[in-house]
Design an enzyme around this catalytic site. Structure first.
Site, short mmCIF file in Angstrom:
data_model
loop_
_atom_site.label_atom_id
_atom_site.label_comp_id
_atom_site.label_asym_id
_atom_site.label_seq_id
_atom_site.Cartn_x
_atom_site.Cartn_y
_atom_site.Cartn_z
N LYS A 153 -9.58 -21.66 2.54
CA LYS A 153 -9.70 -20.02 3.39
C LYS A 153 -8.61 -19.33 3.36
O LYS A 153 -7.66 -19.69 3.08
CB LYS A 153 -8.92 -21.04 5.22
CG LYS A 153 -8.47 -20.27 6.13
CD LYS A 153 -8.58 -20.77 7.33
CE LYS A 153 -7.32 -21.21 6.56
NZ LYS A 153 -5.93 -20.12 6.96
N ASP A 160 -6.19 -25.48 11.61
CA ASP A 160 -7.44 -24.86 10.97
C ASP A 160 -8.94 -25.70 10.77
O ASP A 160 -9.53 -24.85 10.10
CB ASP A 160 -6.93 -23.96 9.79
CG ASP A 160 -5.96 -23.33 9.61
OD1 ASP A 160 -5.77 -22.76 10.93
OD2 ASP A 160 -4.85 -23.31 8.51
#
Length: 294
Positions: free
Chosen positions: A12, A140
């Protein structure tokens, strides 16, 4: 039932990261444009047995710490507590991403575990039990569950719609230092109740720039509010950024997440690879990876 399931756990990358506020409960509200790279870890799940197990292999396996503390097992157990009869079995995690690097590696691994278990159990990725397990595993994990470009807000659970961004050639560079996220936020030093400006890049949600160059210009007008405190804690991050900034072919250089990985955006994969080769020649001990973001 197949003997094994396999899923990618892509890195990410926070193209932008605005810290909007520090809440009275001590948490920080964020606004971040998140994309995912073609590079990442790999997770395999072999159903069978009475409990979940995990084996971690790969270049960064040792740095990932004890398997018992891995977010893969935490996510699996949280889902099992909510889905009666959820298949158990052994996970094999192939670690390729650096650890504590601002790339969401552990969160992406956990999200991959949830996707694999959903496939094994025949439940959808929109199942409320799966979404709850993702939220409880870590901030996340929710955005990594269905990895696509989008804005992430709040403490990471408020997700905007998926965005179709142009594919961006990029170079990821990690100077092999771990920067603890709590220390970075502490260094930022926002007082409880403090509010900061919104992310200029959020206009992307209402209309994408027609050209890649316009998108990069919009990103350049934005920021990562955690970059300055991370550099203060670990100046070598600034050294990695400086190498990207000095490259005439680099269109934008910025830190991802709370560090220590930085990224450079390039016009082509070839330019990103050439930059990576040059940096690796000077710093062979750094983690350097040309990739595509989207």
């Amino acid at each position: 039932m197949p003997t094994a399931f396999v899923a990618r756990a892509p890195a990410k990358v926070n193209l932008t990261l605005a810290v909007r506020a520090r809440r009275l409960d001590g948490y920080h509200d964020l606004e971040s444009l998140v994309v995912f790279a073609r590079t990442g870890d790999e997770l395999r799940f072999a159903p069978g047995g009475e409990a979940f197990g995990l084996v971690v292999r790969g270049r960064t396996a040792q740095a990932a710490g004890p398997g018992a503390d891995n977010l893969v097992l935490k996510a699996a157990r949280l889902l099992a507590a909510r889905v009666p009869g959820l298949p158990t079995g052994r996970f094999t995690l192939i670690k390729r991403l650096p650890v504590a690097a601002g790339l969401g590696g552990g969160s992406s691994d956990a999200a991959a575990a949830l996707r694999l278990l959903a496939r094994a159990a025949g439940i959808g990725l929109d199942d409320p039990r799966l979404l709850e397990a993702a939220r409880l595993t870590g901030s996340d994990v929710s955005v990594c569950l269905a990895p696509s470009a989008r804005f992430m807000r709040g403490i990471g659970h408020d997700l905007g719609p998926p965005l179709v961004l142009p594919r961006l050639a990029a170079l990821l560079v990690n100077p092999q230092v771990a920067v603890p996220t709590p220390a970075v936020f502490a260094r930022l030093g926002l007082a409880p109740g403090a509010i900061q400006d919104a992310d200029p890049a959020r206009v992307i949600e209402t209309g994408l720039p027609p050209e890649k160059s316009a998108l990069v210009a919009l990103l350049a007008a934005s920021r990562n509010d955690l970059e300055a405190p991370a550099l203060a804690l670990s100046p070598v991050i600034g050294k990695a950024l400086a190498l990207l900034v000095a490259d005439p072919a680099c269109r934008l250089a910025r830190m991802s997440g709370s560090g220590a990985t930085v990224f450079g955006l390039y016009d082509t994969c070839r330019a990103a690879a050439a930059a990576g080769k040059a940096i690796s020649a000077v710093h062979p001990d750094w983690w350097v990876k040309p990739t595509m973001l989207g």
